[in-house]
Design a protein around this motif. Structure first.
Motif, short mmCIF file in Angstrom:
data_model
loop_
_atom_site.label_atom_id
_atom_site.label_comp_id
_atom_site.label_asym_id
_atom_site.label_seq_id
_atom_site.Cartn_x
_atom_site.Cartn_y
_atom_site.Cartn_z
N LYS A 1 0.81 -1.22 0.00
CA LYS A 1 0.00 0.00 0.00
C LYS A 1 0.84 1.27 0.00
O LYS A 1 0.45 2.28 -0.58
CB LYS A 1 -0.93 0.00 1.21
CG LYS A 1 -2.01 -1.08 1.15
CD LYS A 1 -2.91 -1.03 2.37
CE LYS A 1 -3.99 -2.11 2.29
NZ LYS A 1 -4.87 -2.11 3.48
N GLU A 2 1.99 1.21 0.66
CA GLU A 2 2.79 2.43 0.77
C GLU A 2 4.24 2.10 1.07
O GLU A 2 4.54 1.34 1.98
CB GLU A 2 2.23 3.33 1.89
CG GLU A 2 2.92 4.68 1.98
CD GLU A 2 2.26 5.61 2.98
OE1 GLU A 2 2.94 6.53 3.45
OE2 GLU A 2 1.07 5.41 3.28
N THR B 1 -1.42 1.97 -4.80
CA THR B 1 -1.02 0.69 -4.25
C THR B 1 -0.40 -0.18 -5.34
O THR B 1 -0.53 0.13 -6.53
CB THR B 1 -2.24 -0.06 -3.67
OG1 THR B 1 -3.11 -0.46 -4.75
CG2 THR B 1 -3.02 0.82 -2.69
#
Length: 319
Positions: free
Chosen positions: A82-83, A92
């Motif tokens: 996601k990060e 993402t």
């Protein structure tokens, strides 16, 4: 098996006794319970993607079936998807995979070939990496390390879907790993140190976020003295991992041909394959043959749990 998550459309278990305990189709009662325990813990925290039995077993095997450690590893991987410091905030990995384009690949591969090419005699994808050719200075004039690492992640995603499912369909049995050739020809005193930062980041992606994908590893053209270094390093590794690795010098062709059909092995490594346009860019394999293609799940969702129609569009990537 979980009716909710295990909706595979390819061979998804091994024959009993065909693989060590801890693999699909060959679980002890305790290991089966640990899969359910891990899934329940993750569901309670709101996770819904990548909870199929085969995926959870890979995390469990990577952590010696310690459920708590496998849980931590899974959560770390999901957070990374996601990060992280590779792609921009707000996107993402699932977003990126749906629309990824890497037009600079032909130029990058002149300085660092990394590619999947056909299958070995067990039916697994063959992955070839020519580490001795790496030239980050030249590559930096073509693209960024972030795009290189993004493409690495994209290729790992393709291993999960469509490569291994297609290979499993062709072989008529579950295949979960790859056969890797690591070519050290040209590796010198300055090659690895100059690329250490990038290689370390790439190694983290492989080990932490895509566990249990190594079937066999052939290290070829190992330079003088490497065997001594390897004898020390191998003592630090899990014996199961060490058994998957063979270190070879310049006389490696016979060993490769024992595992890989000559027609599937590029000529430069002792085989007979000469793909039009070059083997490194062909991406030849069952995953590109219509009769073996298909989504990871019967429902049409891919390995990330996203159906193609649900994949969110992403801005066009720039070099």
């Amino acid at each position: 098996m979980s009716e909710k998550y295990d909706d595979y459309n390819f061979p998804h278990t091994h024959d009993e006794g065909a693989s060590p305990p801890g693999h699909p189709g060959n679980l002890t009662e305790i290991q089966g319970a640990q899969v359910h325990q891990l899934r329940a813990k993750l569901e309670s925290q709101g996770y819904t993607a990548r909870l199929d039995t085969n995926t959870l077993l890979r995390y469990l095997r990577a952590r010696k079936f310690d459920v708590n450690l496998a849980e931590a590893m899974y959560i770390k991987a999901e957070a990374w998807r996601k990060e992280n410091d590779i792609w921009e905030k707000g996107r993402t990995l699932d977003d990126i995979v749906a629309t990824w384009d890497y037009p600079e690949k032909p130029e990058i591969f002149k300085h660092y070939p990394q590619y999947y090419h056909k299958i070995d005699k067990d039916g697994r994808p063959v992955y070839i990496e020519q580490l001795g050719k790496i030239n980050l200075t030249a590559m930096g004039k073509i693209t960024t390390q972030e795009r290189m690492l993004t493409n690495l992640a994209f290729e790992y995603e393709k291993v999960a879907d469509p490569r291994l499912p297609a290979c499993s369909r062709k072989a008529g049995k579950l295949l979960e790993t790859c056969c890797t050739i690591m070519d050290l020809k040209g590796v010198g005193l300055t090659t690895i140190p100059s690329a250490y930062g990038y290689l370390k980041r790439a190694s983290v992606i492989s080990q932490d976020y895509y566990p249990e994908r190594l079937g066999k590893l052939y290290i070829i053209n190992a330079p003088w003295g490497f065997s001594t270094v390897w004898s020390i390093i191998s003592g630090w590794l899990d014996p199961v991992t060490v058994q998957k690795i063979k270190v070879l010098g310049s006389s490696y062709s016979a060993a490769l041909l024992e595992q890989i059909p000559a027609e599937n092995l590029p000529v430069e490594f002792g085989g007979s394959c000469k793909c039009e346009g070059g083997c490194s860019l062909s991406d030849a394999g069952p995953w590109n043959e219509a009769q073996y293609q298909g989504s990871f799940f019967k429902s049409g969702a891919n390995a990330s749990g996203i159906k193609p129609a649900e994949a969110a569009p992403a801005p066009e990537a720039t070099a």
